[in-house]
Design an enzyme around this catalytic site. Structure first.
Site, PDB file in Angstrom:
ATOM      1  CG  ASN A 168     -16.976  -8.819 -19.217  1.00 35.00           C
ATOM      2  OD1 ASN A 168     -18.017  -8.432 -18.712  1.00 35.00           O
ATOM      3  ND2 ASN A 168     -16.122  -7.986 -19.804  1.00 35.00           N
ATOM      4  CG  ASP A 199      -7.799  -7.013 -18.617  1.00 34.46           C
ATOM      5  OD1 ASP A 199      -7.892  -5.809 -18.309  1.00 34.46           O
ATOM      6  OD2 ASP A 199      -8.081  -7.941 -17.829  1.00 34.46           O
ATOM      7  CE  LYS A 230     -19.511 -18.790 -38.878  1.00 31.46           C
ATOM      8  NZ  LYS A 230     -20.577 -19.719 -39.181  1.00 31.46           N
ATOM      9  N   PRO A 258      -6.320  -0.248 -24.068  1.00 30.97           N
ATOM     10  CG  PRO A 258      -7.498   1.578 -24.905  1.00 30.97           C
ATOM     11  CD  PRO A 258      -7.127   0.150 -25.220  1.00 30.97           C
ATOM     12  CB  ILE A 275     -10.795   3.423 -19.949  1.00 32.10           C
ATOM     13  CG1 ILE A 275     -10.816   2.590 -21.238  1.00 32.10           C
ATOM     14  CG2 ILE A 275     -11.575   4.714 -20.134  1.00 32.10           C
ATOM     15  CD1 ILE A 275     -12.173   2.003 -21.580  1.00 32.10           C
ATOM     16  CG  PHE A 320     -16.436  -0.674  -9.749  1.00 32.33           C
ATOM     17  CD1 PHE A 320     -16.682   0.672 -10.006  1.00 32.33           C
ATOM     18  CD2 PHE A 320     -17.358  -1.384  -8.988  1.00 32.33           C
ATOM     19  CE1 PHE A 320     -17.818   1.296  -9.521  1.00 32.33           C
ATOM     20  CE2 PHE A 320     -18.503  -0.779  -8.497  1.00 32.33           C
ATOM     21  CZ  PHE A 320     -18.733   0.558  -8.768  1.00 32.33           C
ATOM     22  CE  LYS A 331      -7.254  -4.319 -10.108  1.00 29.21           C
ATOM     23  NZ  LYS A 331      -8.284  -5.289 -10.479  1.00 29.21           N
ATOM     24  CE  LYS A 340      -6.669  -0.758 -12.976  1.00 29.96           C
ATOM     25  NZ  LYS A 340      -7.277  -1.083 -14.258  1.00 29.96           N
TER      26      LYS A 340
HETATM   27  O1  C5P Z   1      -7.364  -3.931 -13.879  1.00 25.14           O
HETATM   28  P1  C5P Z   1      -8.815  -4.213 -13.674  1.00 25.14           P
HETATM   29  O2  C5P Z   1      -9.537  -4.589 -14.946  1.00 25.14           O
HETATM   30  O3  C5P Z   1      -9.128  -5.159 -12.573  1.00 25.14           O
HETATM   31  O4  C5P Z   1      -9.394  -2.805 -13.193  1.00 25.14           O
HETATM   32  C1  C5P Z   1     -10.738  -2.610 -12.992  1.00 25.14           C
HETATM   33  C2  C5P Z   1     -11.045  -1.154 -13.064  1.00 25.14           C
HETATM   34  O5  C5P Z   1     -10.373  -0.546 -14.158  1.00 25.14           O
HETATM   35  C3  C5P Z   1     -12.521  -0.908 -13.335  1.00 25.14           C
HETATM   36  O6  C5P Z   1     -12.879   0.337 -12.740  1.00 25.14           O
HETATM   37  C4  C5P Z   1     -12.581  -0.835 -14.846  1.00 25.14           C
HETATM   38  O7  C5P Z   1     -13.705  -0.087 -15.296  1.00 25.14           O
HETATM   39  C5  C5P Z   1     -11.272  -0.154 -15.175  1.00 25.14           C
HETATM   40  N1  C5P Z   1     -10.667  -0.550 -16.450  1.00 25.14           N
HETATM   41  C6  C5P Z   1     -10.613   0.344 -17.486  1.00 25.14           C
HETATM   42  N2  C5P Z   1      -9.998  -0.009 -18.663  1.00 25.14           N
HETATM   43  C7  C5P Z   1      -9.445  -1.213 -18.823  1.00 25.14           C
HETATM   44  C8  C5P Z   1      -9.494  -2.148 -17.767  1.00 25.14           C
HETATM   45  C9  C5P Z   1     -10.132  -1.782 -16.585  1.00 25.14           C
HETATM   46  O8  C5P Z   1     -11.127   1.445 -17.353  1.00 25.14           O
HETATM   47  N3  C5P Z   1      -8.847  -1.539 -19.961  1.00 25.14           N
END
Ligand code: C5P
Length: 401
Positions: free
Chosen positions: A208, A276, A286, A304, A306, A324, A338, A342
């Site tokens: 990204n 994600d 390749k 996962p 995190i 974030f 969110k 979370k």
């Molecule tokens: O669900 P979303 O990706 O929008 O959530 C964003 C927040 O979750 C950010 O703080 C990002 O660092 C954290 N995150 C994470 N692990 C993931 C997806 C997002 O720690 N797999």
């Protein structure tokens, strides 16, 4: 206050060099050892003999000095101290540092050091305000270099304005803070940053647009307040700041494992843009076109989360967990939901629609969402967002040990 601390003091070539002598005296009074390094310019203003006498140490001056290299080589010298201080830091030295030049002993030490660096700029007001110096200062701040001053006032050259080197006592305070006597001294803080790369095959990956700029700035700001910072970063386009413990990872799974291994911490800030999904079975070779227009099919697994895994820990959860939320629609409503989903304490919400220029840009406009509500901050640089957030984190952790 500074007993037993070793300070490498680089004295640049400015009229304020004579005040470095007083700085040495005060550092020694406080119990610090000073390893003095004098640039060629610095030696025009103060003599090696006075520096050596006050520091009670040999003065290092030359990069190519056989005796010095035999006793303490320049790489060893760059790592020998707890902190590297540049006072006075001239426009020339700042430019060398910003561009990674290493043409003399001082600049080589500054490039080779693994210690934090504090600079006390000193120069004519126009030199300080010149766009080139502005750019260099910005770069250096982003690299995690600590600044003290300059102050505003009358200058030796007869002009007036910002550019005067900070007073020795101010430099001493900044040294104390840099050595871990700041509001986050003794606190261990984790910051995730940057994108992740999810491999498709050995040459291709899914990624990204995160540059890692905001995460780097947060790590630098926390370190400036004295925190021990563990910086877990994906493959960002920005280099990590100095003065933090860097753990480089590629994938979300690796980031998850690195975060778990870094626990326990007092606070955890999840600024990384984590993918994600990951490709279920990345090819070991390749993937080739089949020549008949057939398209490869990729299957995905969910990575996962995190942030959620740490925010929802039953035992040993950090006291403060900050996530974030990069959103393109209904920023505050989505981010508020969110935060609840979370289980984190705070969410920093930002609008990443392309027209905002935030993702990968220098500025950010955020809303801080806490249990008490939403607080929108004006648009400001990512460094300023980081400084403000670090201050709030320090306030929040203050008094809870
Ligand atoms: O669900 P979303 O990706 O929008 O959530 C964003 C927040 O979750 C950010 O703080 C990002 O660092 C954290 N995150 C994470 N692990 C993931 C997806 C997002 O720690 N797999």
């Amino acid at each position: 206050m500074l007993a037993g601390k070793r300070i490498t003091l680089i004295i640049g070539g400015g009229i304020a060099a004579f005040r470095a002598l007083e700085l040495i005296r005060r550092l020694r009074e406080r119990g610090a050892d000073v390893i003095p390094v004098l640039t060629a310019g610095g030696a025009q203003f103060v003599t090696p003999l006075s520096v050596s006498a006050l520091a009670a140490s040999k003065v290092y001056q030359d990069l190519f000095d056989l005796t010095d290299e035999a006793e303490m080589g320049h790489i060893e010298l760059s790592r020998a101290a707890d902190l590297v201080v540049v006072a006075p830091a001239t426009a020339d030295l700042l430019a060398k540092m910003a561009h990674g030049l290493a043409g003399d002993l001082a600049s080589t030490l500054l490039l080779a050091t693994d210690k934090r660096v504090l600079v006390a700029p000193s120069m004519n007001v126009r030199m300080w305000q010149h766009p080139a110096t502005r750019r260099n200062v910005e770069t250096l701040r982003g690299d995690g270099i600590l600044f003290v001053g300059p102050n505003e006032g009358a200058m030796a050259c007869g002009e007036h304005g910002p550019g005067r080197m900070s007073e020795p006592h101010e430099i001493i305070d900044a040294i104390a803070a840099a050595l871990g006597e700041g509001p986050l001294a003794g606190r261990r803080v984790l910051v995730t940053s940057g994108p992740t790369h999810e491999p498709i095959d050995p040459v291709r990956y899914i990624a990204n647009r995160s540059s890692g700029a905001q995460g780097s700035a947060i790590a630098a700001a926390l370190a400036r307040l004295g925190a021990e910072v563990i910086f877990v970063t994906g493959p960002a386009s920005r280099p990590p700041p100095a003065g933090v413990q860097v753990i480089s990872v590629e994938t979300a799974t690796q980031m998850h494992d690195a975060v778990q291994a870094a626990l326990p911490v007092d606070a955890a800030i999840f600024a990384a843009a984590v993918a994600d999904w990951r490709v279920r079975a990345p090819s070991g070779r390749k993937i080739k076109k089949d020549g008949k227009g057939g398209l490869p099919r990729l299957e995905f697994d969910e990575n996962p989360d995190i942030l959620a895994s740490v925010a929802q820990m039953k035992k040993g959860r950090p006291r403060l967990v900050v996530g974030f939320a990069a959103e393109t629609d209904d920023v505050v409503a989505n981010a508020t939901a969110k935060r609840a989903r979370k289980g984190c304490d705070w969410i920093i919400a930002n609008d990443v629609r392309p027209e905002t220029g935030i993702m990968g840009g220098a500025e950010n406009a955020v809303t801080l969402i806490t249990g008490e509500g939403a607080e929108s901050w004006p648009r400001m640089t990512k460094e300023d967002v980081a400084a403000r957030l670090a201050g709030k984190i320090a306030d929040r952790l203050a008094g809870e040990k």
